[in-house]
Write an enzyme that holds these catalytic residues in place. Structure first.
Site, PDB file in Angstrom:
ATOM      1  N   ARG A  70      -6.289  14.024  14.729  1.00 44.65           N
ATOM      2  CA  ARG A  70      -5.328  13.482  13.779  1.00 44.65           C
ATOM      3  C   ARG A  70      -3.899  13.517  14.324  1.00 44.65           C
ATOM      4  NH1 ARG A  70      -6.762  16.178   8.117  1.00 44.65           N
ATOM      5  NH2 ARG A  70      -7.907  17.668   9.380  1.00 44.65           N
ATOM      6  N   TYR A  74      -0.964  10.687  14.211  1.00 45.86           N
ATOM      7  CA  TYR A  74       0.365  10.898  13.637  1.00 45.86           C
ATOM      8  C   TYR A  74       1.470  10.448  14.592  1.00 45.86           C
ATOM      9  CZ  TYR A  74      -2.235  13.947  10.451  1.00 45.86           C
ATOM     10  OH  TYR A  74      -3.125  14.452   9.553  1.00 45.86           O
ATOM     11  N   TYR A  96       1.639   8.521   0.857  1.00 48.87           N
ATOM     12  CA  TYR A  96       1.023   9.037  -0.365  1.00 48.87           C
ATOM     13  C   TYR A  96       1.660  10.368  -0.769  1.00 48.87           C
ATOM     14  CZ  TYR A  96      -2.967  11.217  -2.879  1.00 48.87           C
ATOM     15  OH  TYR A  96      -3.782  11.854  -3.771  1.00 48.87           O
TER      16      TYR A  96
END
EC number: 2.1.1.-
Length: 397
Positions: A70, A74, A96
């Site tokens: 991840r 990013y 979000y």
């Protein structure tokens, strides 16, 4: 004073509840930005951003992959925003929840943009924690409150304080740094809770409602029950634990007297801390991630928004018009059948009054769209509400 370079970066949050948590300030920026990059979890919000944007828009979750760290994703999310800023565009990044809470790309992009001489700022959004304060009804200023990410709590061997409110994020992805969420290390978090609070202390499992069809999860469990398989399977990537105080810290009479406070004082002081970054912006790992951008090909297995204009408009109305939402909830099947322009599948999904089916009819694979394939009613009805959303950020590791 040196003039700022042309080009700017604004980072905003879309909140938790679909569309309704977007602030008027953020909406104004959506309508004015030259380029919008977003990472949101529900298709209605995605449609709303696209409908209101005047410029180009790009879905940052495109950079996720099950076989990819991840952190690499990013870095790439940050870099694509920065490339447009460097090209002189006014860029808006939407994430979000609150864009600065458990969101790595936003902080990275702002720090680099400022260092390079561009205007960059962050706007607040409603986080899962804000939603929790409202839904669970506790004030963090009473007794104090500690909020931590589950994996961070364990790897730094932090103790939970039984005298204050404790909030633990991302309990459904303990020890996970990819997009494969099996939560096989959840028992390690349970061990910490058992050690610091005991077997009988009760915690609350919380998931804030996202779509108008969603129901807020507020389930209470004794810590001893967290090892049960039927309990464990309820925790998802959007799950947060609230652990209330077991024994509030006693009042210090000497401190009360020295401060000149009433003897009945019950509230403790809040500590405020700042954020420090000690890692270089472009180390070897970051440079590899940036280099991979130029050869990056989006996966054809990523679902994209695909819904009728009537469905998109209706989901906006359900999020922003409380009276209409109540009308829908009273008889969803009859309500759906009176709406013009909806497909048969969309009417069926609305009639189920559940978030999972809404995701199924509003997002499809590009290959399915190209072939004209539509989800069957059986597939729509089978949609799993608990796994309909994928939480898309984690604290920097």
């Amino acid at each position: 004073m040196a003039l700022k370079k042309p080009g700017s970066l604004t980072i905003a949050g879309s909140g938790i509840a679909s569309i309704g948590h977007i602030t008027l300030e953020t909406l104004a920026l959506i309508k004015e930005a030259d380029k919008i990059f977003y990472a949101v979890t529900d298709p209605a919000t995605e449609c709303y951003i696209q409908e209101n944007s005047r410029g180009d828009h790009f879905d940052l979750t495109t950079f996720y992959d099950t076989n990819k760290k991840r952190y690499e994703s990013y870095v790439q999310m940050s870099e694509v925003m920065l490339r447009d800023v460097r090209a002189g565009r006014n860029v808006l990044g939407i994430f979000y929840g609150h864009p600065g809470v458990f969101v790595a790309p936003s902080h990275r992009a702002i720090a680099i943009a400022r260092e390079e001489g561009f205007q960059a700022k962050m706007l607040p959004g409603i986080s899962a924690e804000d939603y929790m304060f409202a839904d669970l009804g506790f004030d963090p200023s009473t007794y104090g409150c500690m909020t931590q990410e589950a994996t961070e709590l364990l790897v730094r061997n932090k103790k939970l304080d039984p005298s204050i409110h404790n909030i633990i994020w991302q309990v459904g992805s303990v020890g996970v740094d990819t997009m494969v969420f099996d939560n096989g290390k959840f028992h390690l978090l349970v061990e910490r809770l058992e050690k610091d609070f005991g077997l009988d202390h009760k915690i609350q499992h919380y998931i804030g409602a996202i779509l108008p069809q969603s129901v807020t999860v507020k389930d209470t469990f004794a810590i001893r029950d967290l090892r049960k398989e039927e309990v464990l399977k309820q925790f998802t990537t959007t799950s947060t634990f609230y652990v209330p105080p077991r024994t509030p810290a006693p009042i210090d009479p000497k401190a009360v007297q020295a401060l000149g406070l009433p003897a009945t004082v019950t509230k403790g002081a809040q500590d405020w801390t700042g954020f420090q970054s000690v890692s270089p912006a472009y180390g070897p790992d970051e440079m590899r991630a940036v280099a991979a951008l130029d050869s990056f090909v989006p996966s054809q297995e990523k679902a994209v928004v695909h819904a009728s204009r009537a469905m998109q408009s209706l989901m906006v109305d359900l999020a922003l018009r409380p009276a209409l939402l109540e009308q829908y909830k009273a008889d969803p099947v009859a309500f759906a059948n009176t709406r013009n322009g909806l497909t048969a599948q969309e009417k069926f999904a609305l009639g189920l009054k559940k978030p999972g089916p809404i995701f199924v009819v509003m997002r499809q694979l590009p290959s399915a769209i190209a072939s004209g394939q539509e989800p069957s009613q059986e597939e729509i009805a089978r949609a799993d509400d608990a796994t309909a959303f994928i939480i898309i950020y984690i604290v920097q590791g």
